[in-house]
Design a protein around this motif. Structure first.
Motif, PDB file in Angstrom:
ATOM      1  N   LEU A 189      -4.260   3.440  14.322  1.00  0.00           N
ATOM      2  CA  LEU A 189      -2.841   3.778  14.160  1.00  0.00           C
ATOM      3  C   LEU A 189      -2.524   3.998  12.688  1.00  0.00           C
ATOM      4  O   LEU A 189      -3.385   3.869  11.825  1.00  0.00           O
ATOM      5  CB  LEU A 189      -1.943   2.705  14.779  1.00  0.00           C
ATOM      6  N   THR A 190      -1.265   4.336  12.411  1.00  0.00           N
ATOM      7  CA  THR A 190      -0.802   4.636  11.053  1.00  0.00           C
ATOM      8  C   THR A 190       0.353   3.725  10.679  1.00  0.00           C
ATOM      9  O   THR A 190       1.279   3.521  11.470  1.00  0.00           O
ATOM     10  CB  THR A 190      -0.332   6.103  10.954  1.00  0.00           C
ATOM     11  N   PHE A 191       0.285   3.174   9.457  1.00  0.00           N
ATOM     12  CA  PHE A 191       1.406   2.459   8.857  1.00  0.00           C
ATOM     13  C   PHE A 191       1.922   3.324   7.705  1.00  0.00           C
ATOM     14  O   PHE A 191       1.134   3.804   6.883  1.00  0.00           O
ATOM     15  CB  PHE A 191       0.971   1.111   8.294  1.00  0.00           C
ATOM     16  N   ALA A 192       3.225   3.521   7.611  1.00  0.00           N
ATOM     17  CA  ALA A 192       3.759   4.405   6.578  1.00  0.00           C
ATOM     18  C   ALA A 192       5.067   3.881   6.016  1.00  0.00           C
ATOM     19  O   ALA A 192       5.835   3.196   6.699  1.00  0.00           O
ATOM     20  CB  ALA A 192       3.971   5.812   7.147  1.00  0.00           C
ATOM     21  N   ASN A 193       5.302   4.231   4.752  1.00  0.00           N
ATOM     22  CA  ASN A 193       6.626   4.086   4.156  1.00  0.00           C
ATOM     23  C   ASN A 193       7.041   5.480   3.717  1.00  0.00           C
ATOM     24  O   ASN A 193       6.403   6.082   2.854  1.00  0.00           O
ATOM     25  CB  ASN A 193       6.617   3.127   2.964  1.00  0.00           C
ATOM     26  N   ASN A 242     -10.039   1.883  11.367  1.00  0.00           N
ATOM     27  CA  ASN A 242      -9.580   3.253  11.636  1.00  0.00           C
ATOM     28  C   ASN A 242      -8.052   3.334  11.564  1.00  0.00           C
ATOM     29  O   ASN A 242      -7.389   3.858  12.460  1.00  0.00           O
ATOM     30  CB  ASN A 242     -10.080   3.728  13.000  1.00  0.00           C
ATOM     31  N   VAL A 243      -7.521   2.821  10.461  1.00  0.00           N
ATOM     32  CA  VAL A 243      -6.071   2.769  10.249  1.00  0.00           C
ATOM     33  C   VAL A 243      -5.719   3.610   9.025  1.00  0.00           C
ATOM     34  O   VAL A 243      -6.454   3.637   8.041  1.00  0.00           O
ATOM     35  CB  VAL A 243      -5.607   1.316  10.051  1.00  0.00           C
ATOM     36  N   ARG A 244      -4.560   4.287   9.082  1.00  0.00           N
ATOM     37  CA  ARG A 244      -4.062   5.037   7.927  1.00  0.00           C
ATOM     38  C   ARG A 244      -2.895   4.285   7.294  1.00  0.00           C
ATOM     39  O   ARG A 244      -2.031   3.738   8.004  1.00  0.00           O
ATOM     40  CB  ARG A 244      -3.584   6.433   8.342  1.00  0.00           C
ATOM     41  N   PHE A 245      -2.849   4.287   5.952  1.00  0.00           N
ATOM     42  CA  PHE A 245      -1.769   3.681   5.183  1.00  0.00           C
ATOM     43  C   PHE A 245      -1.178   4.786   4.311  1.00  0.00           C
ATOM     44  O   PHE A 245      -1.854   5.304   3.413  1.00  0.00           O
ATOM     45  CB  PHE A 245      -2.283   2.552   4.304  1.00  0.00           C
ATOM     46  N   TYR A 303      -7.948   5.041   5.881  1.00  0.00           N
ATOM     47  CA  TYR A 303      -7.460   6.053   4.950  1.00  0.00           C
ATOM     48  C   TYR A 303      -6.244   5.470   4.243  1.00  0.00           C
ATOM     49  O   TYR A 303      -5.306   5.002   4.885  1.00  0.00           O
ATOM     50  CB  TYR A 303      -7.065   7.318   5.713  1.00  0.00           C
ATOM     51  N   VAL A 304      -6.286   5.478   2.903  1.00  0.00           N
ATOM     52  CA  VAL A 304      -5.168   4.968   2.119  1.00  0.00           C
ATOM     53  C   VAL A 304      -4.766   6.037   1.115  1.00  0.00           C
ATOM     54  O   VAL A 304      -5.608   6.544   0.371  1.00  0.00           O
ATOM     55  CB  VAL A 304      -5.542   3.680   1.355  1.00  0.00           C
ATOM     56  N   GLU A 305      -3.466   6.375   1.078  1.00  0.00           N
ATOM     57  CA  GLU A 305      -3.009   7.374   0.113  1.00  0.00           C
ATOM     58  C   GLU A 305      -1.804   6.876  -0.662  1.00  0.00           C
ATOM     59  O   GLU A 305      -1.033   6.027  -0.205  1.00  0.00           O
ATOM     60  CB  GLU A 305      -2.682   8.707   0.790  1.00  0.00           C
ATOM     61  N   GLY A 306      -1.668   7.419  -1.879  1.00  0.00           N
ATOM     62  CA  GLY A 306      -0.537   7.081  -2.722  1.00  0.00           C
ATOM     63  C   GLY A 306      -0.751   7.640  -4.113  1.00  0.00           C
ATOM     64  O   GLY A 306      -1.630   8.482  -4.338  1.00  0.00           O
ATOM     65  N   ASP A 307       0.057   7.145  -5.069  1.00  0.00           N
ATOM     66  CA  ASP A 307      -0.114   7.620  -6.440  1.00  0.00           C
ATOM     67  C   ASP A 307      -0.182   6.472  -7.445  1.00  0.00           C
ATOM     68  O   ASP A 307      -1.201   6.259  -8.069  1.00  0.00           O
ATOM     69  CB  ASP A 307       0.955   8.663  -6.811  1.00  0.00           C
ATOM     70  N   VAL A 308       0.876   5.681  -7.579  1.00  0.00           N
ATOM     71  CA  VAL A 308       0.895   4.627  -8.592  1.00  0.00           C
ATOM     72  C   VAL A 308       0.560   3.268  -7.982  1.00  0.00           C
ATOM     73  O   VAL A 308       1.244   2.801  -7.058  1.00  0.00           O
ATOM     74  CB  VAL A 308       2.279   4.563  -9.272  1.00  0.00           C
ATOM     75  N   ASP A 309      -0.529   2.639  -8.475  1.00  0.00           N
ATOM     76  CA  ASP A 309      -0.888   1.278  -8.046  1.00  0.00           C
ATOM     77  C   ASP A 309      -0.889   1.145  -6.523  1.00  0.00           C
ATOM     78  O   ASP A 309      -0.397   0.149  -5.974  1.00  0.00           O
ATOM     79  CB  ASP A 309       0.081   0.254  -8.641  1.00  0.00           C
ATOM     80  N   PHE A 310      -1.436   2.123  -5.830  1.00  0.00           N
ATOM     81  CA  PHE A 310      -1.211   2.145  -4.386  1.00  0.00           C
ATOM     82  C   PHE A 310      -2.118   1.237  -3.579  1.00  0.00           C
ATOM     83  O   PHE A 310      -1.954   1.108  -2.367  1.00  0.00           O
ATOM     84  CB  PHE A 310      -1.205   3.580  -3.850  1.00  0.00           C
ATOM     85  N   ILE A 311      -3.033   0.526  -4.249  1.00  0.00           N
ATOM     86  CA  ILE A 311      -3.740  -0.599  -3.635  1.00  0.00           C
ATOM     87  C   ILE A 311      -3.659  -1.730  -4.653  1.00  0.00           C
ATOM     88  O   ILE A 311      -4.233  -1.636  -5.745  1.00  0.00           O
ATOM     89  CB  ILE A 311      -5.206  -0.252  -3.312  1.00  0.00           C
ATOM     90  N   PHE A 312      -2.925  -2.800  -4.321  1.00  0.00           N
ATOM     91  CA  PHE A 312      -2.682  -3.813  -5.347  1.00  0.00           C
ATOM     92  C   PHE A 312      -2.506  -5.195  -4.728  1.00  0.00           C
ATOM     93  O   PHE A 312      -2.310  -5.333  -3.522  1.00  0.00           O
ATOM     94  CB  PHE A 312      -1.452  -3.427  -6.180  1.00  0.00           C
ATOM     95  N   GLY A 313      -2.614  -6.226  -5.584  1.00  0.00           N
ATOM     96  CA  GLY A 313      -2.404  -7.593  -5.129  1.00  0.00           C
ATOM     97  C   GLY A 313      -3.565  -8.503  -5.458  1.00  0.00           C
ATOM     98  O   GLY A 313      -4.559  -8.094  -6.058  1.00  0.00           O
ATOM     99  N   ARG A 314      -3.458  -9.772  -5.035  1.00  0.00           N
ATOM    100  CA  ARG A 314      -4.445 -10.785  -5.403  1.00  0.00           C
ATOM    101  C   ARG A 314      -5.396 -11.169  -4.267  1.00  0.00           C
ATOM    102  O   ARG A 314      -6.232 -12.056  -4.436  1.00  0.00           O
ATOM    103  CB  ARG A 314      -3.740 -12.038  -5.928  1.00  0.00           C
ATOM    104  N   ALA A 315      -5.287 -10.533  -3.121  1.00  0.00           N
ATOM    105  CA  ALA A 315      -6.174 -10.870  -2.005  1.00  0.00           C
ATOM    106  C   ALA A 315      -7.610 -10.431  -2.304  1.00  0.00           C
ATOM    107  O   ALA A 315      -7.871  -9.604  -3.177  1.00  0.00           O
ATOM    108  CB  ALA A 315      -5.691 -10.215  -0.727  1.00  0.00           C
ATOM    109  N   THR A 316      -8.529 -10.987  -1.537  1.00  0.00           N
ATOM    110  CA  THR A 316      -9.897 -10.480  -1.480  1.00  0.00           C
ATOM    111  C   THR A 316      -9.923  -9.427  -0.384  1.00  0.00           C
ATOM    112  O   THR A 316      -9.683  -9.740   0.788  1.00  0.00           O
ATOM    113  CB  THR A 316     -10.895 -11.598  -1.155  1.00  0.00           C
TER     114      THR A 316
END
Length: 349
Positions: free
Chosen positions: A132-136, A165-168, A194-207
Motif C-alpha cells: 500500500l501507499t502512505f502519503a502526505n 512493498n510500501v510507498r512513502f 519506495y520513499v520519495e521527497g526532497d528535504v530530510d525526507f528520511i530522518f529520526g533516531r530509530a534503527t
C-alpha cells in the motif's frame, strides 16, 4: 457495511453476529476489512484501528481494499501487532493520505508541528504494512503563508516494525523513523519499498534498515541544492542508525544537486550523533559526488558517523570526503546486526 462475527482478543469468544461488532476469525486469525465503498466492515482505516482490542497479543489484520483513504490514522501504543494489508494488485491501489504540515493551523489554535503533521503515526509495537501507499499531499506552492512546510507521511515511534512493498510519498520530512525517547531503541525493517521527497525526507533516531528499496529525490527547482536524503539523529549510545543495503537512489533533480545526508541534532542535542551507512547500492547522477555529506547549521557532518561500502553509479565517485568501510568493518554492519537487538529479531528475508 457487512455483518461481522465479533472475536475478543485474549479469550477469542465468539458472540452473535452484528454490524461493527468486532473481527472475523478466518484467515489467519482475527481480521477486519476496510472498503471505501461500504462493502467491508469499515469505511475508514482509523475506524478499523479503533476496533482492535486494547492489549491485542497477536497479529490483527486490517485488510484494505483499493481506494484512497483520507484523514489521519493513529495506531496507539495500546494496540500492538496490527497488520495493514493492501488488497490491490500493487501498492498504488491503496492510498492512505492526509494533507497537513508543521505550520498548518489547528482548529483549536496553534499549529500541528512536525510530529502532528503525520498522515499515519505508529506507536504500537510489531506493526506491519504491506502492498500500500502512505502519503502526505500537503501542497507547498499552494500555501505560501505557511512557513513550516515539514509534512510527514509516516511517523514511527515503536519497535519491531516491518514495511513490505510500501510507498512513502511526500516532500520535506516524508518518513520520520523515531523512538519513544532517546534512551529507548526502536527498530524498523523496510523491504522493497519506495520513499520519495526532497528535504530530510528520511530522518529520526530509530534503527532502520532499507533493504532493496528505491529512494527517490524530487526536484525543488534549484540548480545547486535540491535537498538532503537523510537527517539521522541517532543517539550516541546507539551504534545502529540508518542502513541502506542494495538500494537504488534515483532523482528528478539535476545532476550533482542532492546531498545524501546531514546530521540532525533535535533541540541542539549534542548526544544526537547521526549514524548512516549506504552499502552496495546504486547512486544516481543527482547525488553530489565529490561531497555528498554536509553540515546541518553549526553541526559538522565530520562529527557524524557516515560511511559507504561498494556503492556504484554516477553518484558514487570516489572522494576524500566519502568515508568508506573496509571489508572487515562491512562484515559487522549488516541488516542482521542492525536489527537483532537483545531479542534476536530477524525479519529480513
Amino acid at each position: 457495511m457487512r455483518a461481522m462475527t465479533a472475536v475478543f482478543a485474549g479469550v477469542f469468544a465468539v458472540v452473535a453476529a452484528g454490524a461493527g461488532g468486532g473481527a472475523a476469525v478466518a484467515w489467519p486469525g482475527p481480521h477486519v476489512t476496510v472498503a471505501a465503498d461500504g462493502s467491508g466492515d469499515f469505511t475508514t482505516v482509523q475506524a478499523a484501528v479503533d476496533a482492535v482490542p486494547a492489549g491485542n497479543a497477536s497479529t490483527f489484520t486490517i485488510k484494505i481494499k483499493p481506494g484512497v483513504y483520507h484523514g489521519q490514522v493513529i495506531v496507539p501504543a495500546t494496540k500492538p501487532y496490527v497488520f495493514f494489508r493492501g488488497q490491490g494488485a500493487d501498492p498504488t491501489q491503496v492510498v492512505i493520505v492526509d494533507d497537513r504540515a508543521n505550520g498548518t493551523p489547528k482548529p483549536d489554535g496553534g499549529t500541528w508541528g512536525t510530529s502532528g503533521s503525520a498522515s499515519v503515526t505508529i506507536d504500537g509495537h510489531d506493526f506491519q504494512a504491506r502492498n500500500l501507499t502512505f502519503a502526505n499531499s500537503f501542497d507547498e506552492a499552494a500555501h505560501p503563508e505557511i512557513s513550516g512546510k515539514q509534512a510527514v507521511a509516516v511517523l514511527t515511534r515503536a519497535d519491531r516494525l516491518v514495511f513490505d512493498n510500501v510507498r512513502f510519498l511526500g516532500n520535506q520530512d516524508t518518513l520520520y523513523v523515531n523512538s519513544p525517547d532517546a534512551a529507548t531503541p526502536a527498530r524498523v525493517y523496510l523491504r522493497k519499498c519506495y520513499v520519495e521527497g526532497d528535504v530530510d525526507f528520511i530522518f529520526g533516531r530509530a534503527t532502520a534498515v532499507f533493504d532493496r528499496c528505491r529512494i527517490h529525490s524530487l526536484d525543488r527547482g534549484s540548480t545547486t541544492n535540491n535537498g538532503y536524503v537523510t537527517a539521522a539523529s541517532t543517539s550516541i549510545a546507539n551504534p545502529y542508525g540508518l542502513l541502506f543495503t542494495h538500494c537504488t537512489f534515483t532523482g528528478d533533480a539535476p545532476a550533482g544537486t542532492v546531498y545524501l545526508g546531514r546530521p540532525w541534532h533535535p533541540s541542539q542535542d549534542p548526544n544526537a550523533i547521526a549514524q548512516t551507512l549506504i552499502r552496495e547500492s546504486t547512486l544516481g547522477a543527482h547525488v553530489i559526488a565529490a561531497a555528498p555529506w554536509t553540515d546541518f547549521g553549526t553541526w559538522s557532518w565530520r562529527d557524524a558517523r557516515y560511511a559507504e561500502y561498494r556503492n556504484r553509479g554516477a553518484g558514487a565517485v570516489p572522494s576524500a570526503d566519502r568515508p568508506q568501510l573496509t571489508a572487515a568493518e562491512a562484515a559487522t554492519l549488516t541488516p542482521r546486526t542492525y536489527l537483532s537487538g537483545v531479542d534476536g529479531w530477524h525479519p529480513e528475508r
